[in-house]
Scaffold this active site. Sequence first.
Site, PDB file in Angstrom:
ATOM      1  N   CYS A  80       0.844  -1.207   0.000  1.00  0.00           N
ATOM      2  CA  CYS A  80       0.000   0.000   0.000  1.00  0.00           C
ATOM      3  C   CYS A  80       0.880   1.258   0.000  1.00  0.00           C
ATOM      4  O   CYS A  80       1.562   1.511  -0.972  1.00  0.00           O
ATOM      5  CB  CYS A  80      -0.988  -0.035   1.158  1.00  0.00           C
ATOM      6  SG  CYS A  80      -2.303   1.182   0.980  1.00  0.00           S
ATOM      7  N   HIS A 181      -3.775  -5.017  -0.064  1.00  0.00           N
ATOM      8  CA  HIS A 181      -3.322  -5.551   1.211  1.00  0.00           C
ATOM      9  C   HIS A 181      -3.345  -7.075   1.155  1.00  0.00           C
ATOM     10  O   HIS A 181      -4.377  -7.682   1.420  1.00  0.00           O
ATOM     11  CB  HIS A 181      -4.199  -5.041   2.350  1.00  0.00           C
ATOM     12  CG  HIS A 181      -3.968  -3.599   2.644  1.00  0.00           C
ATOM     13  ND1 HIS A 181      -3.063  -3.176   3.582  1.00  0.00           N
ATOM     14  CD2 HIS A 181      -4.488  -2.475   2.099  1.00  0.00           C
ATOM     15  CE1 HIS A 181      -3.041  -1.855   3.610  1.00  0.00           C
ATOM     16  NE2 HIS A 181      -3.895  -1.404   2.712  1.00  0.00           N
ATOM     17  N   GLU A 183      -2.192  -9.025   3.189  1.00  0.00           N
ATOM     18  CA  GLU A 183      -2.446  -9.591   4.527  1.00  0.00           C
ATOM     19  C   GLU A 183      -3.931  -9.573   4.890  1.00  0.00           C
ATOM     20  O   GLU A 183      -4.322 -10.104   5.912  1.00  0.00           O
ATOM     21  CB  GLU A 183      -1.606  -8.844   5.574  1.00  0.00           C
ATOM     22  CG  GLU A 183      -2.112  -7.465   5.992  1.00  0.00           C
ATOM     23  CD  GLU A 183      -1.849  -6.339   4.980  1.00  0.00           C
ATOM     24  OE1 GLU A 183      -1.401  -6.640   3.850  1.00  0.00           O
ATOM     25  OE2 GLU A 183      -2.105  -5.184   5.329  1.00  0.00           O
TER      26      GLU A 183
END
Lengths: 214, 252
Positions: A80, A181, A183
């Site tokens: 990001c 993202h 994650e």
Amino acid sequence: MIGVIDYKAGNAPSVLNALRALKIEAELISTPEALRPVTGIILPGVGSARATMDSLRELRLIPTLEEKVLGEKTPFLGICIGMQILMEYSAEGDTPCLGWLKGRVERFDGAVRIPQMGWNEVTFRRRDPILAGLPEKEFFYFVNSYYVRPEAEEVVLATTHYGREFCSMLAWGSLYATQFHAEKSGVAGLKLLKNFALLAGGEPDADETPHCLF
Amino acid sequence: MQEKRIIPCLDVCNGRVVKGVNFENLRDAGDPVELAAFYDQEGADELVFLDIMATSEGRQTMVDVVAKTARQISIPLTVGGGIRDLEGMRRLLEAGAAKVAVSSAAVKDPSLLAAGAKEFGRRRIIAAIDARKEAEGFWRVYINGGKVPTQLDAVTWAKEVAALGAGEILLTSMDKDGTEDGYDLELTAAVREQVQIPVIASGGAGNLEHLWAAIVQGKADAVLCASIFHFRRYTIAEAKQFLADRGVKVRL
């Protein structure tokens, strides 16, 4: 061992959670000394381009980061804002950035909601070890108002459409970055993180990426 | 263009899920960590935990629940309820929440949204607005869990929170909440047209047509749902397929 750059109130803990769920050895890093021995580096962002640059300076991490990533070619993954600050300049807060790659960060314009918040489709332009096991197109989770415009087309690994086509993933040697993202992107995101860990010489215990985290 | 999101919402009180959850296939239907993991596996796009008591003792419990949940799921988790200051935001975000939702505290001190956006990034700050229709074109904002009326009009307040730095709006119709007869489409559309940030419609989902209407007629960017999923009336995959079949872009 993978070092996740930790700024207070950034999303480093989320990244660490995901890595640990994959049984990848990882640690939060906030000093140049701790950064030195790692074999892979993940740079999440915090707040804005300016806040992220300020934090990196405050933590005195930039010279060691450059030495490791640009000099020693330690595998690196920016996420990001951690992707955006690799450019020379961000229009967000008129911020000079690291300039590891030539290009700028621009704000989305036109008729789209800002920030983009949610799942969007990522189309890969070519194969790369970090994409092992992923199809040509995959959904990932985005939260961004700005996007990168690298000068060199060859560093663009993937694109996504949001009002316009933009670069959603960069790859240049062992330097990687995602606008999304990983994650927070379910199984596909975990697979990508695991692939990165393999590139970084990490040895995840499990043979297969788990289908879910439990 | 971006996919529309389906977001299950769990009401959490002292570390347990409360308010009508009926899961036979889970060992313990009241465990937020387990339910969150279940919804993640089912294909939910995000999750919301609302801390409905938000007492001071309860808050640490919530931080612990968030930390446990964040280790189990791989999709974004938003936490709302009882967040009063930057410290409260920080504890939840550091525990692993992707975003925090602020309602009453933002009305009492609007600068909190700006401060939160500056500290953590506007992407991570959601303004939660609870509103009730009181006249044609006028929805009054309520705070303290819907108990206390304010002088604010929901549409005007939505524009203000967007300007202050909220990255998203969670818009709950108090008239519709719990009725299961559909979202307040008029309210959702009115707010959505006046702000540039994404709007999550909340309150009233009873069937899949309601989700479709909130997205197409209400123009919502995401829909928050509770009972239709908690009671297994539909699975998330069914909801997504229903929307996809009607031309709505969703992550399948």
